[in-house]
Write a protein that holds these residues in place. Structure first.
Motif, PDB file in Angstrom:
ATOM      1  N   GLU A 248      -2.168  68.721  59.760  1.00  0.00           N
ATOM      2  CA  GLU A 248      -2.321  67.877  60.127  1.00  0.00           C
ATOM      3  C   GLU A 248      -3.089  67.296  58.936  1.00  0.00           C
ATOM      4  OE1 GLU A 248      -4.679  65.920  61.740  1.00  0.00           O
ATOM      5  OE2 GLU A 248      -4.928  67.016  64.134  1.00  0.00           O
ATOM      6  N   TYR A 249      -2.869  67.959  57.366  1.00  0.00           N
ATOM      7  CA  TYR A 249      -3.188  67.121  56.203  1.00  0.00           C
ATOM      8  C   TYR A 249      -2.153  66.825  55.638  1.00  0.00           C
ATOM      9  CZ  TYR A 249      -8.186  69.408  55.672  1.00  0.00           C
ATOM     10  OH  TYR A 249      -9.044  69.766  55.980  1.00  0.00           O
ATOM     11  N   ALA A 250      -0.982  67.469  56.379  1.00  0.00           N
ATOM     12  CA  ALA A 250       0.083  66.483  55.459  1.00  0.00           C
ATOM     13  C   ALA A 250       0.441  65.818  56.198  1.00  0.00           C
ATOM     14  CB  ALA A 250       1.873  67.748  56.168  1.00  0.00           C
ATOM     15  N   SER A 251       0.247  65.450  57.808  1.00  0.00           N
ATOM     16  CA  SER A 251       0.343  64.259  58.526  1.00  0.00           C
ATOM     17  C   SER A 251      -0.438  62.991  58.252  1.00  0.00           C
ATOM     18  CB  SER A 251       1.313  64.078  60.077  1.00  0.00           C
ATOM     19  OG  SER A 251      -0.287  65.077  60.329  1.00  0.00           O
ATOM     20  N   ARG A 252      -1.729  63.449  57.748  1.00  0.00           N
ATOM     21  CA  ARG A 252      -2.964  62.664  57.473  1.00  0.00           C
ATOM     22  C   ARG A 252      -2.304  62.377  56.360  1.00  0.00           C
ATOM     23  NH1 ARG A 252      -6.202  61.650  60.727  1.00  0.00           N
ATOM     24  NH2 ARG A 252      -6.434  63.271  63.202  1.00  0.00           N
ATOM     25  N   GLY A 253      -1.548  62.464  54.988  1.00  0.00           N
ATOM     26  CA  GLY A 253      -1.408  61.966  53.799  1.00  0.00           C
ATOM     27  C   GLY A 253      -1.979  62.728  52.467  1.00  0.00           C
ATOM     28  N   ILE A 254      -3.260  63.668  53.062  1.00  0.00           N
ATOM     29  CA  ILE A 254      -4.015  64.539  52.313  1.00  0.00           C
ATOM     30  C   ILE A 254      -3.386  65.339  51.689  1.00  0.00           C
ATOM     31  CG2 ILE A 254      -5.941  66.550  52.532  1.00  0.00           C
ATOM     32  CD1 ILE A 254      -6.795  65.145  55.110  1.00  0.00           C
TER      33      ILE A 254
ATOM     34  N   TRP B 137      -0.109  58.810  68.125  1.00  0.00           N
ATOM     35  CA  TRP B 137       0.574  59.608  68.480  1.00  0.00           C
ATOM     36  C   TRP B 137       1.479  60.945  69.079  1.00  0.00           C
ATOM     37  CZ3 TRP B 137      -2.682  59.944  72.835  1.00  0.00           C
ATOM     38  CH2 TRP B 137      -3.483  58.479  73.634  1.00  0.00           C
ATOM     39  N   ALA B 138       2.541  60.510  67.666  1.00  0.00           N
ATOM     40  CA  ALA B 138       3.605  60.998  67.332  1.00  0.00           C
ATOM     41  C   ALA B 138       2.669  62.499  66.510  1.00  0.00           C
ATOM     42  CB  ALA B 138       4.954  60.483  66.373  1.00  0.00           C
ATOM     43  N   ARG B 139       1.775  62.036  65.818  1.00  0.00           N
ATOM     44  CA  ARG B 139       0.804  63.454  64.905  1.00  0.00           C
ATOM     45  C   ARG B 139      -0.336  64.319  66.242  1.00  0.00           C
ATOM     46  NH1 ARG B 139      -3.190  60.857  62.712  1.00  0.00           N
ATOM     47  NH2 ARG B 139      -2.012  60.575  61.305  1.00  0.00           N
ATOM     48  N   LEU B 140       0.095  63.410  67.386  1.00  0.00           N
ATOM     49  CA  LEU B 140      -0.853  64.133  68.251  1.00  0.00           C
ATOM     50  C   LEU B 140      -0.120  64.909  69.245  1.00  0.00           C
ATOM     51  CD1 LEU B 140      -4.059  64.070  68.788  1.00  0.00           C
ATOM     52  CD2 LEU B 140      -3.504  62.537  70.974  1.00  0.00           C
ATOM     53  N   VAL B 141       0.968  64.596  70.123  1.00  0.00           N
ATOM     54  CA  VAL B 141       2.149  65.614  70.457  1.00  0.00           C
ATOM     55  C   VAL B 141       2.511  66.528  68.967  1.00  0.00           C
ATOM     56  CG1 VAL B 141       4.268  65.132  71.264  1.00  0.00           C
ATOM     57  CG2 VAL B 141       2.655  63.592  71.838  1.00  0.00           C
ATOM     58  N   GLY B 142       2.789  66.627  68.527  1.00  0.00           N
ATOM     59  CA  GLY B 142       3.001  67.355  67.101  1.00  0.00           C
ATOM     60  C   GLY B 142       1.782  68.338  68.001  1.00  0.00           C
TER      61      GLY B 142
ATOM     62  N   ASN C  81       4.914  71.881  57.665  1.00  0.00           N
ATOM     63  CA  ASN C  81       4.225  71.264  56.139  1.00  0.00           C
ATOM     64  C   ASN C  81       5.271  69.743  56.072  1.00  0.00           C
ATOM     65  OD1 ASN C  81       2.787  70.760  53.439  1.00  0.00           O
ATOM     66  ND2 ASN C  81       4.964  71.806  52.617  1.00  0.00           N
ATOM     67  N   GLN C  82       6.906  70.821  55.589  1.00  0.00           N
ATOM     68  CA  GLN C  82       7.860  69.505  56.103  1.00  0.00           C
ATOM     69  C   GLN C  82       7.844  68.240  56.388  1.00  0.00           C
ATOM     70  OE1 GLN C  82      11.103  68.768  57.448  1.00  0.00           O
ATOM     71  NE2 GLN C  82      11.422  67.520  55.732  1.00  0.00           N
ATOM     72  N   ARG C  83       7.803  68.516  57.573  1.00  0.00           N
ATOM     73  CA  ARG C  83       7.648  68.014  58.953  1.00  0.00           C
ATOM     74  C   ARG C  83       6.509  66.997  59.066  1.00  0.00           C
ATOM     75  NH1 ARG C  83      11.381  66.400  62.221  1.00  0.00           N
ATOM     76  NH2 ARG C  83      13.585  67.725  62.450  1.00  0.00           N
ATOM     77  N   GLY C  84       5.001  67.099  58.727  1.00  0.00           N
ATOM     78  CA  GLY C  84       4.284  67.037  58.726  1.00  0.00           C
ATOM     79  C   GLY C  84       3.933  65.385  57.558  1.00  0.00           C
ATOM     80  N   ARG C  85       4.846  66.383  56.338  1.00  0.00           N
ATOM     81  CA  ARG C  85       4.456  65.236  55.261  1.00  0.00           C
ATOM     82  C   ARG C  85       6.200  63.897  55.172  1.00  0.00           C
ATOM     83  NH1 ARG C  85       3.784  66.379  49.523  1.00  0.00           N
ATOM     84  NH2 ARG C  85       2.742  68.577  49.557  1.00  0.00           N
ATOM     85  N   VAL C  86       7.116  64.075  56.542  1.00  0.00           N
ATOM     86  CA  VAL C  86       7.575  63.260  56.757  1.00  0.00           C
ATOM     87  C   VAL C  86       7.204  62.657  57.780  1.00  0.00           C
ATOM     88  CG1 VAL C  86      10.549  62.709  58.252  1.00  0.00           C
ATOM     89  CG2 VAL C  86      10.184  64.703  56.200  1.00  0.00           C
ATOM     90  N   LEU C  87       6.586  62.916  58.572  1.00  0.00           N
ATOM     91  CA  LEU C  87       5.910  61.741  59.262  1.00  0.00           C
ATOM     92  C   LEU C  87       5.172  61.085  58.539  1.00  0.00           C
ATOM     93  CD1 LEU C  87       5.194  60.886  61.927  1.00  0.00           C
ATOM     94  CD2 LEU C  87       3.437  62.899  62.140  1.00  0.00           C
ATOM     95  N   TRP C  88       3.772  61.218  57.842  1.00  0.00           N
ATOM     96  CA  TRP C  88       2.966  60.292  57.265  1.00  0.00           C
ATOM     97  C   TRP C  88       4.557  59.611  56.049  1.00  0.00           C
ATOM     98  CZ3 TRP C  88      -1.033  58.962  57.119  1.00  0.00           C
ATOM     99  CH2 TRP C  88      -1.566  58.069  56.149  1.00  0.00           C
ATOM    100  N   HIS C  89       5.334  59.992  55.426  1.00  0.00           N
ATOM    101  CA  HIS C  89       5.482  59.315  54.043  1.00  0.00           C
ATOM    102  C   HIS C  89       6.400  58.191  55.233  1.00  0.00           C
ATOM    103  CE1 HIS C  89      10.329  58.011  52.571  1.00  0.00           C
ATOM    104  NE2 HIS C  89       8.946  58.369  51.560  1.00  0.00           N
ATOM    105  N   ASP C  90       7.219  58.365  56.563  1.00  0.00           N
ATOM    106  CA  ASP C  90       8.378  57.452  56.953  1.00  0.00           C
ATOM    107  C   ASP C  90       6.994  56.342  57.809  1.00  0.00           C
ATOM    108  OD1 ASP C  90      10.301  58.352  56.510  1.00  0.00           O
ATOM    109  OD2 ASP C  90      10.711  60.027  58.304  1.00  0.00           O
TER     110      ASP C  90
END
Length: 432
Positions: free
Chosen positions: A153-159, A122-127, A89-98
């Protein structure tokens, strides 16, 4: 797009033909023989002779190599499913935020221009690949892994982070874009709709005395993701009447369409054509219901846009013409799916069965249909909703060049026009 903006895009985009990025050796807690999705398998697409391994090079060029390496390390340190969920959750949020901060010019990362959506993809897909191949010392059931994938997925997509400020005076606009797709024959694919979502997320602007805020999410190009309800989960909390100040004032799904035009789709159709998605999957069938969300009964064959399309057209954005696309295709009653198909621009026939909306019957059509089917089911008929198809991109003729100045400038112009159209819709909704 302004000359200053175009010049900035061009200056940062000079032919990108860097050497292949070397992927760090994975920690011991991953089984690289474990199954992945077809989409994830593209991470290992080999370089063309004399070229670069595009997915890893884009992750590096976008500045996300340390991110994917850090996620691997944190997963290996996790000592429970609950701990892994917190990490994801934290890493996904950081990926979207950054990615948003990078796109909007507040965070300098990597070596390629800020309009590029591909490093995030591609970074999300590697994750997600790493999470499928993660083999910790404790037991992880199939259900646990599926829930962890959803969290990431939901965190790194901004959902997970698409909340609006709780201020009634703000006009709230919620939009979605898409991942790159059709990657089998063109691994360099970008998607200007997903790139536009990054530019729009969290943007607040003034139109006269009115304040409008935009929140954005990125949707996958997978039938399975849509079957799992990702569209409804993204839009639903902002359509309910008791949403605690989070109710949207306008919703818009956005995708890449035909080259050289910006089409506001008048109709969405209740049929999915089944063209292969990013996992090379697809079955022609009616759009299925979303579990856990209300559905209209009966399900409408077509749903008409309620976007302020004339205000969007009258905004006279450039460089591409903006128009209302009125076309639909349908079967006569009870003829689906084997009967003759009729296409027209005069609206659905009473009793006819949907074959496609103006934007076809792929996932773009379905994003409009699902979000607005839910809008109708929740009684949110006062919230305008619809779909915008934006101009497709043209890739560098040299297959070894991932990005060049012409491609960067073209994409930047399309994205800036998309931003202007969303703002025109928001301003119209605000009454500005």
């Amino acid at each position: 797009m302004s000359r200053k903006l175009a010049a900035a895009a061009i200056a940062l985009a000079g032919p990108f033909v860097a050497a292949p990025a070397a992927e760090a050796a994975p920690p011991a807690c991953f089984d690289r023989t474990a199954s992945t999705t077809f989409e994830e398998s593209r991470i290992d697409t080999p370089a063309l002779p004399g070229g670069q391994q595009v997915p890893s090079a884009l992750v590096e060029a976008g500045g996300f190599t340390s991110y994917v390496d850090g996620l691997r390390a944190e997963l290996c340190r996790a000592r429970s499913v609950a701990a892994a969920e917190r990490v994801l959750n934290q890493r996904g949020r950081v990926l979207w935020h950054d990615a948003v901060e990078r796109a909007q010019g507040r965070l300098w990362m990597g070596t390629i221009e800020r309009y590029d959506d591909r490093p995030l993809y591609w970074a999300r897909l590697v994750g997600t690949r790493d999470l499928r191949q993660w083999r910790p010392s404790f037991a992880v059931s199939d259900g646990d892994r599926a829930a962890l994938l959803r969290t990431f997925e939901y965190a790194s997509r901004g959902i997970t982070s698409n909340a609006f400020p709780n201020r009634e005076a703000v006009t709230k606009v919620l939009v979605s874009g898409f991942d790159p797709y059709q990657l089998n024959n063109e691994i360099r694919r970008s998607n200007p709709s997903g790139a536009s979502a990054l530019q729009l997320d969290g943007v607040t602007f003034k139109a006269g005395r009115k304040t409008i805020q935009i929140q954005a999410v990125a949707l996958p190009v997978t039938w399975s993701g849509f079957n799992a309800g990702i569209v409804e989960d993204a839009f639903g909390p902002h359509l309910a009447g008791d949403s605690g100040g989070q109710r949207a004032d306008l919703i818009m799904t956005i995708s890449q369409g035909n080259r050289g035009t910006m089409n506001i789709e008048q109709w969405a159709a209740a049929w999915r054509g089944g063209n292969p998605d990013n996992n090379n999957e697809g079955t022609p069938e009616p759009i299925p219901p979303a579990a856990g969300w209300p559905q209209p009964d009966p399900q409408p064959e077509f749903i008409e846009t309620t976007l302020p399309y004339q205000a969007m057209i009258d905004a006279r954005t450039t460089p591409w013409p903006t128009r209302l696309n009125q076309q639909i295709c349908e079967w006569a009653a009870a003829d689906r799916p084997t009967g003759p198909v009729t296409c027209k621009t005069t609206g659905p026939t009473p009793g006819g069965q949907a074959q496609s909306g103006g934007g076809g019957n792929y996932l773009s059509n379905e994003s409009m249909y699902r979000s607005n089917r839910l809008r109708l089911a929740l009684g949110a008929t006062d919230i305008p909703g619809g779909h915008l198809h934006i101009s497709a991109l043209v890739y560098p003729a040299d297959p070894l060049v991932v990005i060049d100045q012409a491609f960067a400038a073209d994409r930047a112009q399309t994205i800036e026009q998309t931003i202007a159209l969303v703002k025109a819709a928001g301003a119209s909704r605000a009454g500005a």
